[in-house]
Design a protein around this motif. Structure first.
Motif, short mmCIF file in Angstrom:
data_model
loop_
_atom_site.label_atom_id
_atom_site.label_comp_id
_atom_site.label_asym_id
_atom_site.label_seq_id
_atom_site.Cartn_x
_atom_site.Cartn_y
_atom_site.Cartn_z
N GLN A 1 -16.09 -11.75 7.88
CA GLN A 1 -14.65 -11.88 8.10
C GLN A 1 -13.87 -11.32 6.90
OE1 GLN A 1 -13.62 -15.87 9.12
NE2 GLN A 1 -11.66 -15.32 10.04
N ARG A 2 -12.78 -10.64 7.19
CA ARG A 2 -11.95 -10.06 6.13
C ARG A 2 -10.49 -10.45 6.33
NH1 ARG A 2 -16.25 -6.71 6.57
NH2 ARG A 2 -16.97 -5.67 4.67
N LEU A 3 -9.75 -10.30 5.25
CA LEU A 3 -8.31 -10.54 5.33
C LEU A 3 -7.59 -9.41 4.61
CD1 LEU A 3 -7.42 -11.79 2.29
CD2 LEU A 3 -8.59 -13.77 3.22
N ALA A 4 -6.33 -9.20 4.97
CA ALA A 4 -5.55 -8.09 4.43
C ALA A 4 -4.27 -8.61 3.78
CB ALA A 4 -5.21 -7.09 5.53
N TRP A 5 -3.88 -7.95 2.69
CA TRP A 5 -2.66 -8.30 1.95
C TRP A 5 -1.72 -7.11 1.85
CZ3 TRP A 5 -1.68 -13.10 -0.17
CH2 TRP A 5 -2.74 -13.97 -0.40
N PHE A 6 -0.45 -7.41 1.76
CA PHE A 6 0.52 -6.46 1.23
C PHE A 6 1.55 -7.29 0.48
CE2 PHE A 6 4.13 -3.32 1.62
CZ PHE A 6 3.56 -2.39 0.76
N ALA A 7 1.68 -7.02 -0.81
CA ALA A 7 2.58 -7.80 -1.65
C ALA A 7 3.32 -6.86 -2.59
CB ALA A 7 1.79 -8.83 -2.45
N GLY A 8 4.51 -7.29 -3.02
CA GLY A 8 5.28 -6.44 -3.92
C GLY A 8 6.70 -6.95 -4.08
N PHE A 9 7.63 -6.01 -4.28
CA PHE A 9 9.03 -6.37 -4.50
C PHE A 9 9.91 -5.17 -4.19
CE2 PHE A 9 6.73 -5.58 -8.47
CZ PHE A 9 7.32 -4.40 -8.89
N LEU A 10 11.21 -5.43 -4.09
CA LEU A 10 12.18 -4.36 -3.85
C LEU A 10 13.54 -4.74 -4.44
CD1 LEU A 10 14.36 -5.09 -1.22
CD2 LEU A 10 12.11 -5.27 -0.14
N PRO A 11 14.33 -3.71 -4.81
CA PRO A 11 13.97 -2.30 -5.03
C PRO A 11 13.02 -2.19 -6.23
CG PRO A 11 16.37 -2.63 -5.00
CD PRO A 11 15.75 -3.97 -5.14
N TYR A 12 12.28 -1.13 -6.30
CA TYR A 12 11.23 -1.05 -7.33
C TYR A 12 11.82 -0.98 -8.73
CZ TYR A 12 11.40 3.63 -9.37
OH TYR A 12 11.75 4.71 -10.13
N ASP A 13 13.01 -0.33 -8.88
CA ASP A 13 13.56 -0.12 -10.22
C ASP A 13 14.43 -1.28 -10.70
OD1 ASP A 13 15.41 0.39 -8.27
OD2 ASP A 13 16.34 2.09 -9.30
N ASN A 14 14.90 -2.13 -9.77
CA ASN A 14 15.70 -3.29 -10.14
C ASN A 14 15.39 -4.41 -9.16
OD1 ASN A 14 17.62 -4.86 -11.44
ND2 ASN A 14 19.31 -4.10 -10.19
N PRO A 15 14.20 -4.98 -9.26
CA PRO A 15 13.70 -5.89 -8.21
C PRO A 15 14.59 -7.10 -7.97
CG PRO A 15 11.93 -5.23 -9.68
CD PRO A 15 13.20 -4.76 -10.31
N ARG A 16 14.80 -7.41 -6.70
CA ARG A 16 15.55 -8.60 -6.30
C ARG A 16 14.71 -9.53 -5.44
NH1 ARG A 16 20.84 -10.62 -5.78
NH2 ARG A 16 20.46 -12.83 -5.37
N TYR A 17 13.88 -8.98 -4.57
CA TYR A 17 13.08 -9.81 -3.67
C TYR A 17 11.59 -9.48 -3.83
CZ TYR A 17 17.56 -10.78 -1.53
OH TYR A 17 18.87 -11.16 -1.33
N ALA A 18 10.80 -10.53 -4.01
CA ALA A 18 9.34 -10.39 -4.03
C ALA A 18 8.78 -10.95 -2.73
CB ALA A 18 8.75 -11.13 -5.23
N PHE A 19 7.64 -10.43 -2.31
CA PHE A 19 7.09 -10.84 -1.02
C PHE A 19 5.57 -10.79 -1.06
CE2 PHE A 19 7.78 -6.27 -0.92
CZ PHE A 19 6.54 -5.81 -0.50
N ALA A 20 4.96 -11.51 -0.14
CA ALA A 20 3.52 -11.42 0.08
C ALA A 20 3.27 -11.70 1.55
CB ALA A 20 2.76 -12.42 -0.79
N VAL A 21 2.45 -10.86 2.17
CA VAL A 21 2.07 -11.03 3.57
C VAL A 21 0.55 -11.07 3.64
CG1 VAL A 21 2.05 -9.99 5.86
CG2 VAL A 21 4.12 -9.92 4.51
#
Length: 656
Positions: free
Chosen positions: A532-552
């Motif tokens: 069994q495997r799981l997948a991630w995508f995590a990060g933030f936006l905008p890249y140069d002045n981040p306001r929101y971080a996320f993880a899925v």
């Protein structure tokens, strides 16, 4: 008043409880004082939209007459006849034995005996005209979760404190069953949500007729818990999860304030099933559901963070000078460490590459080598500063602390210190490392912030029944990160390349209106036999002045081939794209600065403008700055760190 005097005099001589009055001697005069349970307070989102509230429900009850010279069989038969007629109208959820029916008449005939489940207002209207004498509808408060399963694992639910008393009537008994928080915020903020009960006095004459019903004290509703959640965003995230996976999680955090705006887990469950109580059969069905809907994956489950962890290793290496922005590390298809071969996910050599390309390509062999050169203590310590390995401090029940191993932990659990093979595995977010989606999003908030890890918050205010703020959250830092600014910039640019470059692994997460920085990841997870495997995508936006971080997080099925780029990243795009107008307004740079000049200067330059005069005092006007004159504008002086501090104090294998 004259007519009531004898009655009051007679009541004053009445027995203290109904059990003292024989049904044959007709001592039916009573003064009864009852408690009016207060409605629980609301739980709302950041804009005041209700997540949890109350509604008026109804229950059918037997209202006994005051019989004269009747025996037990007559009382029971009278009650059974009415309950039988009720059977075709509503569900009789409170089955009564003959003894219970007679006991209620003998001791409590002045009060209703509830025999039905709770009914909505519409259901009550439909049966009201069909009820025979002796059956009445009584209003009660009940909890309502207007959005059913939305944020269910966070909000929790309430339940009955206990059944209503039986036997002789006591002073200040509740009119209906009282409730208490049983899970989630309902439980953790039960004291704040529980109001102050009121009091009602009932007066009956010798024939059992009600002479007076007065509210001695009005109940005071409980306070309001204001969460940081954005209901609109939470609903959208849960919709995206429903379409994108069978099991998974989605978290969004404000990088600046640390507020949790979204925390969704799939599958979920309808909170209203627990109101006023859930049957044993239904609860067992939820427990036995293979999807485990009662489990809040966003914060209760720990997973290998996989390649979403690689930015931490890159930051640590850059911060320690192990690599620079332009230094290249040869990255073959595999490397040999001890007796084991560690492969790149793509099974092809990448050749000499720098840190940005290593992030964009998610090259395992680059991180194996750089992780070992940096040393596990360095990047694991940075992990802890970014919130991994311990609970977030949010008001959550059952939150996992995850795991960031140490030499002591390895000695105790694996019988060895951290070896190079362990270091290589952890450098790509595998091995003993474990984190929840909430922790991964928090980690990204720290990287996005760059200077500090913000202290997370889920509740912004507690308000009293008049709307006055009893307690308010103030944004705080949790940890200083101590990172070099260039190191943060380089990692941000590498994470941007993950999404924007043709060779990046997260292209499917790109947005049309702003540049997003992200990191994909895919991990082996669970027992090896399940594959069994799981997948991630995590990060933030905008890249140069981040306001929101996320993880899925996307949980794959046994044997399913998954990847962060194919499964998780599209869910991020599907979430943020519909919010384009809203987010663009929030992340837009400040409007052009204005400089204030005297009106006289405008007139001297031939620019006519209306002048507002108050007491002959010249009014200053704001005009746009000419960018050619910017060098003449005085600059703000940098603030030394030390005084600023004082001021603050005072106030396995992966497939990308």
């Amino acid at each position: 008043m004259k007519a009531s005097a004898p009655i009051l005099e007679e009541v004053s001589e009445a027995p203290r409880s109904a059990s003292e009055g024989s049904i044959l001697t007709r001592k039916d005069a009573r003064t009864i004082t009852l408690k009016i349970p207060a409605p629980r307070g609301q739980i709302v989102d950041r804009f005041g939209e209700p997540l949890v509230q109350n509604e008026v429900a109804y229950q059918v009850a037997l209202k006994f007459e005051q019989f004269q010279d009747v025996d037990r069989d007559y009382v029971v038969r009278w009650a059974r006849e009415r309950m039988n007629q009720l059977g075709g109208l509503v569900e009789i959820s409170y089955e009564k034995t003959d003894e219970e029916l007679y006991d209620h008449y003998r001791n409590r005939r002045w009060l209703p005996l509830y025999v039905s489940s709770q009914l909505s207002t519409q259901q009550a209207k439909e049966i009201e005209g069909k009820l025979v004498p002796g059956l009445v509808l009584y209003p009660v408060y009940r909890r309502l979760y207007p959005h059913q399963s939305i944020a269910a694992h966070i909000l929790g639910y309430s339940g009955s404190v206990g059944k209503l008393p039986t036997g002789p009537i006591n002073f200040n008994e509740p009119l209906w069953e009282e409730t208490e928080g049983r899970a989630g915020l309902e439980k953790l903020y039960d004291k704040q949500l529980t109001g102050e009960p009121g009091m009602k006095r009932l007066l009956f004459d010798e024939q059992g007729n009600k002479l007076l019903e007065e509210q001695v004290k009005r109940p005071i509703p409980g306070g309001t818990v204001v969460t940081t959640l954005n209901l609109k965003w939470q609903e959208l995230a849960e919709k995206v999860l429903r379409k994108g996976c069978e099991r998974g999680a989605f978290v969004v955090i404000d990088v600046v304030t640390g507020e949790v705006l979204v925390m969704a887990s799939r599958p979920s469950f309808d909170l209203n099933r627990f109101i006023p109580g859930i049957s044993t059969k239904d609860f067992k069905a939820l427990q036995d559901d293979p999807g485990n809907p009662l489990f809040g994956r966003a914060f209760q489950s720990a997973y290998p963070p996989a390649s979403s962890y690689k930015p931490v290793v890159a930051l640590a290496a850059l911060n320690q000078g192990v690599v620079t922005e332009f230094s290249e590390v040869y990255s073959p298809a595999s490397i040999r460490i001890g007796n084991h071969t560690f492969k790149n996910w793509s099974k092809i050599p990448e050749g000499p590459i720098n840190v940005k390309r290593a992030l964009a390509r998610s090259c395992n062999t680059w991180f194996y080598r750089v992780g070992i050169d940096t040393g596990p203590s360095v990047f694991l310590n940075l992990s802890r500063k970014l919130g991994l390995g311990e609970k977030s401090g949010l008001p959550l029940i059952g939150e996992t602390p995850g795991l960031v191993p140490s030499n002591d932990w390895m000695l105790k659990n694996e019988g060895r210190r951290i070896l190079d093979g362990d270091t290589a595995n952890m450098s790509i977010g595998q091995g003993s490392l474990l984190a929840s989606p909430l922790q991964v999003a928090q980690m990204m908030a720290g990287i996005g912030n760059g200077g500090a890890l913000p202290k997370l918050s889920l509740v912004s205010q507690i308000q009293d029944t008049r709307g006055r703020v009893a307690k308010a959250m103030v944004p705080e830092r949790r940890n200083w990160l101590g990172l070099d600014e260039d190191a943060v910039r380089i990692v941000r640019e590498g994470m941007r390349d993950v999404v924007t470059k043709g060779y990046g692994t997260g292209k499917s997460g790109a947005l049309s209106y702003t540049t997003l920085a992200g990191k994909t990841g895919t991990a082996q997870w669970g027992p090896p036999r399940l594959n069994q495997r799981l997948a991630w995508f995590a990060g933030f936006l905008p890249y140069d002045n981040p306001r929101y971080a996320f993880a899925v997080l996307y949980e794959g099925k046994p044997g399913q081939t998954v990847s962060g780029g194919r499964m998780a990243a599209p869910m991020v795009r599907n979430f943020f794209e519909p919010l384009e107008d809203e987010i663009k307004d929030i992340i837009a740079p400040p409007k052009k600065a204005l400089v204030v000049v005297p009106e006289a200067e405008l007139e001297a330059e031939g620019e006519a403008a209306p002048v507002l005069e108050i007491d002959d005092t010249e009014v200053l006007k704001a005009v746009p700055i000419d960018e050619s004159e910017l060098e003449n504008i005085q600059r703000a002086l940098p603030v030394e760190d030390e005084p600023f501090d004082e001021a603050i104090e005072n106030e396995t294998e992966e497939v990308e």
